[in-house]
Design an enzyme around this catalytic site. Sequence first.
Site, mmCIF file in Angstrom:
data_model
loop_
_atom_site.group_PDB
_atom_site.id
_atom_site.type_symbol
_atom_site.label_atom_id
_atom_site.label_comp_id
_atom_site.label_asym_id
_atom_site.label_seq_id
_atom_site.Cartn_x
_atom_site.Cartn_y
_atom_site.Cartn_z
ATOM 1 C CG ASN A 32 -99.451 45.083 8.639
ATOM 2 O OD1 ASN A 32 -98.369 44.931 9.195
ATOM 3 N ND2 ASN A 32 -100.168 44.072 8.182
ATOM 4 C CG LEU A 52 -79.356 28.909 15.811
ATOM 5 C CD1 LEU A 52 -79.621 27.848 16.867
ATOM 6 C CD2 LEU A 52 -78.274 28.419 14.837
ATOM 7 C CE1 TYR A 94 -91.694 33.176 4.569
ATOM 8 C CE2 TYR A 94 -90.401 31.159 4.594
ATOM 9 C CZ TYR A 94 -90.476 32.526 4.473
ATOM 10 O OH TYR A 94 -89.343 33.243 4.239
ATOM 11 N NE ARG A 138 -80.898 25.774 7.508
ATOM 12 C CZ ARG A 138 -80.853 24.444 7.645
ATOM 13 N NH1 ARG A 138 -79.732 23.773 7.388
ATOM 14 N NH2 ARG A 138 -81.924 23.782 8.029
ATOM 15 C CB SER A 192 -86.676 32.553 1.262
ATOM 16 O OG SER A 192 -86.098 31.581 2.094
ATOM 17 N N GLY A 224 -89.737 46.438 9.595
ATOM 18 C CA GLY A 224 -89.354 45.087 10.014
ATOM 19 C C GLY A 224 -87.842 44.940 10.135
ATOM 20 N NE ARG A 227 -86.955 24.027 12.603
ATOM 21 C CZ ARG A 227 -86.513 25.273 12.655
ATOM 22 N NH1 ARG A 227 -86.842 26.056 13.674
ATOM 23 N NH2 ARG A 227 -85.725 25.746 11.714
ATOM 24 C CE LYS A 275 -90.773 35.082 1.472
ATOM 25 N NZ LYS A 275 -91.047 36.524 1.418
HETATM 26 C C1 UD1 Z 1 -86.060 29.281 8.514
HETATM 27 C C2 UD1 Z 1 -87.152 28.811 7.592
HETATM 28 C C3 UD1 Z 1 -86.948 29.457 6.252
HETATM 29 C C4 UD1 Z 1 -86.998 30.970 6.397
HETATM 30 C C5 UD1 Z 1 -85.972 31.410 7.430
HETATM 31 C C6 UD1 Z 1 -86.212 32.864 7.741
HETATM 32 C C7 UD1 Z 1 -87.752 26.532 8.362
HETATM 33 C C8 UD1 Z 1 -87.774 25.096 8.014
HETATM 34 N N1 UD1 Z 1 -87.154 27.356 7.480
HETATM 35 O O1 UD1 Z 1 -84.796 28.868 7.979
HETATM 36 O O2 UD1 Z 1 -87.961 29.042 5.366
HETATM 37 O O3 UD1 Z 1 -86.755 31.580 5.167
HETATM 38 O O4 UD1 Z 1 -86.108 30.679 8.639
HETATM 39 O O5 UD1 Z 1 -85.282 33.332 8.637
HETATM 40 O O6 UD1 Z 1 -88.233 26.938 9.388
HETATM 41 N N2 UD1 Z 1 -82.169 25.352 15.023
HETATM 42 C C9 UD1 Z 1 -81.943 24.688 16.220
HETATM 43 N N3 UD1 Z 1 -82.610 25.143 17.317
HETATM 44 C C10 UD1 Z 1 -83.507 26.175 17.300
HETATM 45 C C11 UD1 Z 1 -83.730 26.830 16.065
HETATM 46 C C12 UD1 Z 1 -83.051 26.378 14.949
HETATM 47 O O7 UD1 Z 1 -81.145 23.754 16.292
HETATM 48 O O8 UD1 Z 1 -84.094 26.496 18.349
HETATM 49 C C13 UD1 Z 1 -81.408 24.916 13.826
HETATM 50 C C14 UD1 Z 1 -82.265 24.454 12.671
HETATM 51 O O9 UD1 Z 1 -82.565 23.107 12.756
HETATM 52 C C15 UD1 Z 1 -81.355 24.819 11.482
HETATM 53 C C16 UD1 Z 1 -80.599 26.059 11.952
HETATM 54 O O10 UD1 Z 1 -80.686 26.039 13.382
HETATM 55 O O11 UD1 Z 1 -80.408 23.784 11.259
HETATM 56 C C17 UD1 Z 1 -81.201 27.358 11.454
HETATM 57 O O12 UD1 Z 1 -82.591 27.401 11.776
HETATM 58 P P1 UD1 Z 1 -83.481 28.736 11.584
HETATM 59 O O13 UD1 Z 1 -82.791 29.886 12.205
HETATM 60 O O14 UD1 Z 1 -84.857 28.421 12.051
HETATM 61 O O15 UD1 Z 1 -83.441 28.964 10.013
HETATM 62 P P2 UD1 Z 1 -83.855 27.966 8.825
HETATM 63 O O16 UD1 Z 1 -84.619 26.808 9.309
HETATM 64 O O17 UD1 Z 1 -82.626 27.708 8.019
#
Ligand code: UD1
Length: 353
Positions: free
Chosen positions: A50, A219, A168, A250, A143, A28, A311, A172
């Site tokens: 797997n 993201l 999920y 983050r 996490s 992974g 979200r 953890k």
């Molecule tokens: C997410 C999971 C977390 C997991 C981690 C693994 C959620 C609520 N949390 O963390 O449990 O351990 O991934 O990598 O899903 N964002 C946007 N646009 C997008 C995608 C994300 O604006 O298309 C923003 C989100 O709102 C957040 C930030 O980007 O503020 C990071 O998002 P993401 O990469 O999904 O991580 P987490 O949500 O922090």
Amino acid sequence: HLCDRRQRQMCIRDRYMKERILVTGGTGYIGSHTVVELQNSGYEVIIIDNLSNSSADVVDNIEKVSGIRPAFEKLDCLDFAGLDAVFAKYKGIKAIIHFAASKAVGESVEKPLLYYRNNLVSLINLLELMPKHGVEGIVFSSSCTVYGQPDELPVTEKAPIKKAESPYGNTKQINEEIIRDTVASGAPINAIMLRYFNPIGAHPTALLGELPNGVPQNLIPYLTQTAIGIREKLSVFGDDYDTPDGTGVRDYIHVVDLAKGHVNAIQKAVSAEGVNIYNLGTGNGYSVLDIVKAFEAANGVKIPYTIKPRRAGDIATCYADPKKAKEELGWEAQYDLKRMCEDSWRYAQMCEK
Ligand code: UD1
């Protein structure tokens, strides 16, 4: 005299015999980078995976990067007899790094039982088999999601655990408890729980990274696919959080830094008694718009984006206090955000070729 001889033998053994580490989920995203860093540090690695969310080609790429081919067994951690056979085949495994798990937050809401079965039973199987095969240490992939929205920032390992927002996240938390209870019961196991912040980036060779799989939920994969043109626009989820620019903050950490943290943790896992917990983050918080700007500046590309509602389940801000890992593991993140953006982009472009 005898003692001298034994010491000398131990010394020779340390120098010439590589310790065996079993890495579940080793093909992974985080697992593959960790295998390379373990090999670079002289460990012999056995991977089980797997291949549900990765490919056997990753084993070839690990070999290209490190020059060493890890042993690979295609196996599901739910398969107790299969795991037992792997421990018997590769005698003397010193410790396990347990990455193998289902990890999509949204999917876990739709299929909770799949997540509970996969993530909980896999760990239980390993913990049951460890004493039988004399495996002393386990490093568990946890996490920062266990902290929810922390009351104090940066968040330390002492912060309270908040109610999980998804099955999920709950797996953890429950797995951390399973480990704690097992060690407390007197099982001959030392455990390290690593709470990851937000891993991004890829190996500088662009041979290892996060494999694209459907519409990305996180993201950086969404952002790189937007830069490539597979997605039209990045949706920024919420600009009304209580943060400097209103978007979520983050602690993004380069996956190679995260991988290196596991090498330090393995050394600790075989020596420190009981259960130890460490945050693996940089200590820096960046907003979604910071990331967009940094990515554009580092790679000379434009990221079209649009502001969308928040979200469900997202928090405003989370970043680590990484002091404990520095003091006790001697580990600290090295790569900056520019480098994370460059390496993410190089890998994404490679995948499209
Ligand atoms: C997410 C999971 C977390 C997991 C981690 C693994 C959620 C609520 N949390 O963390 O449990 O351990 O991934 O990598 O899903 N964002 C946007 N646009 C997008 C995608 C994300 O604006 O298309 C923003 C989100 O709102 C957040 C930030 O980007 O503020 C990071 O998002 P993401 O990469 O999904 O991580 P987490 O949500 O922090």
